[in-house]
Scaffold this active site. Structure first.
Site, PDB file in Angstrom:
ATOM      1  N   GLY A 185       0.856  -1.317  -0.078  1.00 49.97           N
ATOM      2  CA  GLY A 185       0.126  -0.093  -0.052  1.00 49.97           C
ATOM      3  C   GLY A 185       0.768   1.262  -0.004  1.00 49.97           C
ATOM      4  O   GLY A 185       1.999   1.115   0.239  1.00 49.97           O
ATOM      5  N   ASN A 186       0.258   2.575  -0.293  1.00 48.24           N
ATOM      6  CA  ASN A 186       1.054   3.475  -0.676  1.00 48.24           C
ATOM      7  C   ASN A 186       1.618   4.139   0.901  1.00 48.24           C
ATOM      8  O   ASN A 186       1.575   3.350   1.996  1.00 48.24           O
ATOM      9  CB  ASN A 186      -0.005   4.845  -0.837  1.00 48.24           C
ATOM     10  CG  ASN A 186       0.539   6.033  -1.873  1.00 48.24           C
ATOM     11  OD1 ASN A 186       1.991   6.115  -1.757  1.00 48.24           O
ATOM     12  ND2 ASN A 186      -0.287   6.635  -2.307  1.00 48.24           N
TER      13      ASN A 186
ATOM     14  N   LYS B 176       0.133   0.261   6.987  1.00 53.20           N
ATOM     15  CA  LYS B 176       1.045  -1.179   7.117  1.00 53.20           C
ATOM     16  C   LYS B 176       1.329  -1.759   8.182  1.00 53.20           C
ATOM     17  O   LYS B 176       1.000  -2.712   9.052  1.00 53.20           O
ATOM     18  CB  LYS B 176       1.900  -1.171   5.843  1.00 53.20           C
ATOM     19  CG  LYS B 176       1.728  -1.099   4.456  1.00 53.20           C
ATOM     20  CD  LYS B 176       2.710  -1.277   3.623  1.00 53.20           C
ATOM     21  CE  LYS B 176       3.861   0.192   3.636  1.00 53.20           C
ATOM     22  NZ  LYS B 176       2.966   1.428   3.265  1.00 53.20           N
TER      23      LYS B 176
ATOM     24  N   GLN C 282      17.922   2.500  -3.830  1.00 51.41           N
ATOM     25  CA  GLN C 282      17.243   1.068  -4.219  1.00 51.41           C
ATOM     26  C   GLN C 282      18.141   0.084  -4.163  1.00 51.41           C
ATOM     27  O   GLN C 282      17.485  -0.935  -4.056  1.00 51.41           O
ATOM     28  CB  GLN C 282      16.662   1.639  -5.875  1.00 51.41           C
ATOM     29  CG  GLN C 282      15.664   2.533  -5.949  1.00 51.41           C
ATOM     30  CD  GLN C 282      14.495   2.332  -4.986  1.00 51.41           C
ATOM     31  OE1 GLN C 282      13.897   3.422  -4.444  1.00 51.41           O
ATOM     32  NE2 GLN C 282      13.929   1.180  -4.692  1.00 51.41           N
TER      33      GLN C 282
ATOM     34  N   GLU D 258       6.161  -6.465   5.472  1.00 53.26           N
ATOM     35  CA  GLU D 258       5.827  -5.262   5.182  1.00 53.26           C
ATOM     36  C   GLU D 258       6.369  -5.067   3.980  1.00 53.26           C
ATOM     37  O   GLU D 258       7.681  -5.140   3.744  1.00 53.26           O
ATOM     38  CB  GLU D 258       6.275  -4.313   6.224  1.00 53.26           C
ATOM     39  CG  GLU D 258       5.708  -3.096   5.842  1.00 53.26           C
ATOM     40  CD  GLU D 258       6.071  -2.059   7.120  1.00 53.26           C
ATOM     41  OE1 GLU D 258       6.592  -2.468   8.315  1.00 53.26           O
ATOM     42  OE2 GLU D 258       5.827  -0.934   7.148  1.00 53.26           O
ATOM     43  N   ARG D 259       5.711  -4.695   3.008  1.00 47.28           N
ATOM     44  CA  ARG D 259       6.093  -4.625   1.338  1.00 47.28           C
ATOM     45  C   ARG D 259       6.949  -5.974   1.033  1.00 47.28           C
ATOM     46  O   ARG D 259       7.094  -6.704   1.698  1.00 47.28           O
ATOM     47  CB  ARG D 259       6.933  -3.260   1.343  1.00 47.28           C
ATOM     48  CG  ARG D 259       6.274  -2.019   1.475  1.00 47.28           C
ATOM     49  CD  ARG D 259       7.005  -0.941   0.657  1.00 47.28           C
ATOM     50  NE  ARG D 259       6.479   0.338   0.887  1.00 47.28           N
ATOM     51  CZ  ARG D 259       5.415   0.496   0.102  1.00 47.28           C
ATOM     52  NH1 ARG D 259       5.101  -0.314  -0.997  1.00 47.28           N
ATOM     53  NH2 ARG D 259       4.558   1.876   0.036  1.00 47.28           N
TER      54      ARG D 259
ATOM     55  N   GLU E  45      10.558  12.961   5.714  1.00 45.97           N
ATOM     56  CA  GLU E  45       9.612  12.901   4.624  1.00 45.97           C
ATOM     57  C   GLU E  45       8.856  14.162   4.312  1.00 45.97           C
ATOM     58  O   GLU E  45       8.079  14.240   3.720  1.00 45.97           O
ATOM     59  CB  GLU E  45       8.402  11.932   5.207  1.00 45.97           C
ATOM     60  CG  GLU E  45       8.993  10.340   5.090  1.00 45.97           C
ATOM     61  CD  GLU E  45       7.840   9.471   5.461  1.00 45.97           C
ATOM     62  OE1 GLU E  45       7.900   8.127   5.357  1.00 45.97           O
ATOM     63  OE2 GLU E  45       6.754   9.744   6.119  1.00 45.97           O
TER      64      GLU E  45
HETATM   65  P1  DGT Z   1       2.719   2.564   6.814  1.00 41.86           P
HETATM   66  O1  DGT Z   1       2.611   1.935   7.909  1.00 41.86           O
HETATM   67  O2  DGT Z   1       1.795   1.938   5.587  1.00 41.86           O
HETATM   68  O3  DGT Z   1       2.450   4.111   7.092  1.00 41.86           O
HETATM   69  O4  DGT Z   1       4.056   2.720   6.021  1.00 41.86           O
HETATM   70  P2  DGT Z   1       5.182   3.448   5.941  1.00 41.86           P
HETATM   71  O5  DGT Z   1       4.585   4.659   5.185  1.00 41.86           O
HETATM   72  O6  DGT Z   1       5.977   3.887   7.339  1.00 41.86           O
HETATM   73  O7  DGT Z   1       6.074   2.485   5.065  1.00 41.86           O
HETATM   74  P3  DGT Z   1       6.366   2.647   3.466  1.00 41.86           P
HETATM   75  O8  DGT Z   1       7.268   1.510   2.917  1.00 41.86           O
HETATM   76  O9  DGT Z   1       5.414   3.147   2.659  1.00 41.86           O
HETATM   77  O10 DGT Z   1       7.499   3.650   3.469  1.00 41.86           O
HETATM   78  C1  DGT Z   1       8.727   4.046   4.374  1.00 41.86           C
HETATM   79  C2  DGT Z   1       9.351   5.045   3.849  1.00 41.86           C
HETATM   80  O11 DGT Z   1      10.284   4.784   2.779  1.00 41.86           O
HETATM   81  C3  DGT Z   1       8.567   6.168   3.053  1.00 41.86           C
HETATM   82  O12 DGT Z   1       9.234   7.508   2.939  1.00 41.86           O
HETATM   83  C4  DGT Z   1       8.660   5.679   1.554  1.00 41.86           C
HETATM   84  C5  DGT Z   1      10.076   5.271   1.521  1.00 41.86           C
HETATM   85  N1  DGT Z   1      10.285   3.661   0.707  1.00 41.86           N
HETATM   86  C6  DGT Z   1      10.111   2.655   0.928  1.00 41.86           C
HETATM   87  N2  DGT Z   1      10.397   1.787   0.092  1.00 41.86           N
HETATM   88  C7  DGT Z   1      10.757   2.448  -0.958  1.00 41.86           C
HETATM   89  C8  DGT Z   1      11.594   2.332  -2.137  1.00 41.86           C
HETATM   90  O13 DGT Z   1      11.598   1.148  -2.593  1.00 41.86           O
HETATM   91  N3  DGT Z   1      12.017   3.354  -2.764  1.00 41.86           N
HETATM   92  C9  DGT Z   1      11.858   4.947  -2.342  1.00 41.86           C
HETATM   93  N4  DGT Z   1      12.248   5.658  -3.018  1.00 41.86           N
HETATM   94  N5  DGT Z   1      11.402   5.056  -0.956  1.00 41.86           N
HETATM   95  C10 DGT Z   1      10.951   4.014  -0.252  1.00 41.86           C
END
Ligand code: DGT
Length: 232
Positions: free
Chosen positions: A29-30, A35, A82, A105-106, A173
């Site tokens: 998910g975004n 998550k 990446q 998670e992802r 962020e």
């Molecule tokens: P949640 O619990 O759904 O709020 O999940 P988040 O937002 O903590 O987790 P996630 O995976 O959507 O993102 C964590 C941070 O890492 C967010 O700033 C986006 C970044 N991120 C995650 N995976 C990647 C990736 O493969 N590439 C890039 N550029 N950023 C990523």
């Protein structure tokens, strides 16, 4: 039977064997889709192992905050970031899990199909860099056992997750824009909802993740038998 089992084991991909692999669920998910809250809900369940996203490792690799660098200067750091994401995701896929269900998670797939895709389309990752990441990705997904049995797609609207991201106020962020979130949303939709562009590695369960925390618990409970592989 013994011969068939031996053949099956020999033909299995590197990593965990086919016979002792847990039921593996990728939670996708975004950014800000919930998550972590989803994983929290299942964390005390005796059958479940949680493979949390390695964000802490992205924030501190020998003292380097790769996530911070990525947002500060994507042109310069996206390939580095990446590459490391791909490695840490692979490690998460290959972890030996003792429990029958592994909630991840992802996955290595969303890193490629959503994030690398976005950076590539925006010209931030150069074609040669994408080619290197893709060679690794192709080798890993054909030779290693990164199989997923089910994907839970926490489906949201960009405006809702954008408000959540502003509210949680992670220092790395602050430069995230609503446009970036909208593009990531479309990439998740194309992959997991419309099922176009990229191959979907498993059946997809769609959860309405715009709901707030109190209401979403009911949604989790509704899907629990599917998520825990107890629906026969
Ligand atoms: P949640 O619990 O759904 O709020 O999940 P988040 O937002 O903590 O987790 P996630 O995976 O959507 O993102 C964590 C941070 O890492 C967010 O700033 C986006 C970044 N991120 C995650 N995976 C990647 C990736 O493969 N590439 C890039 N550029 N950023 C990523």
């Amino acid at each position: 039977v013994k011969q068939r089992i031996t053949k099956l084991i020999k033909s299995s991909k590197l990593g965990s064997g086919v016979l002792n692999r847990p039921f593996t669920v990728g939670v996708e998910g975004n950014i800000g889709s919930g998550k972590t809250t989803f994983l929290e809900h299942f964390k005390n369940h005796e059958d479940v192992h949680i493979s949390a996203e390695p964000v802490d490792r992205w924030r501190n690799l020998n003292g380097h905050n790769l996530l911070g660098l990525l947002y500060q200067d994507p042109q310069k750091w996206s390939f580095t970031f990446q590459s490391y994401v791909q490695l840490t995701m692979l490690q998460n896929h290959l972890n030996k899990i003792e429990k029958p269900v592994n909630l991840m998670e992802r996955s290595i797939f969303s890193a490629r199909y959503c994030f690398v895709e976005k950076l590539s389309r925006d010209g931030i990752l150069s074609p040669p860099s994408v080619a290197v990441i893709d060679s690794w990705f192709h080798w890993i997904t054909t030779k290693m056992n990164v199989d997923v049995d089910l994907i839970v797609y926490l489906r949201t609207s960009p405006e809702v997750v954008y408000q959540r991201i502003l509210k949680r106020n992670r220092p790395e962020e602050i430069s995230i824009s609503l446009d970036y979130i909208k593009s990531l949303h479309e990439l998740h939709e194309d992959w997991l909802y419309h099922k176009r562009l990229h191959k979907c590695p498993a059946p997809v369960l769609i959860v309405d993740a715009d709901l707030d925390k109190t209401k979403i618990k009911k949604e989790y409970q509704r899907w629990e038998p599917n998520i825990l592989n107890k629906k026969f």
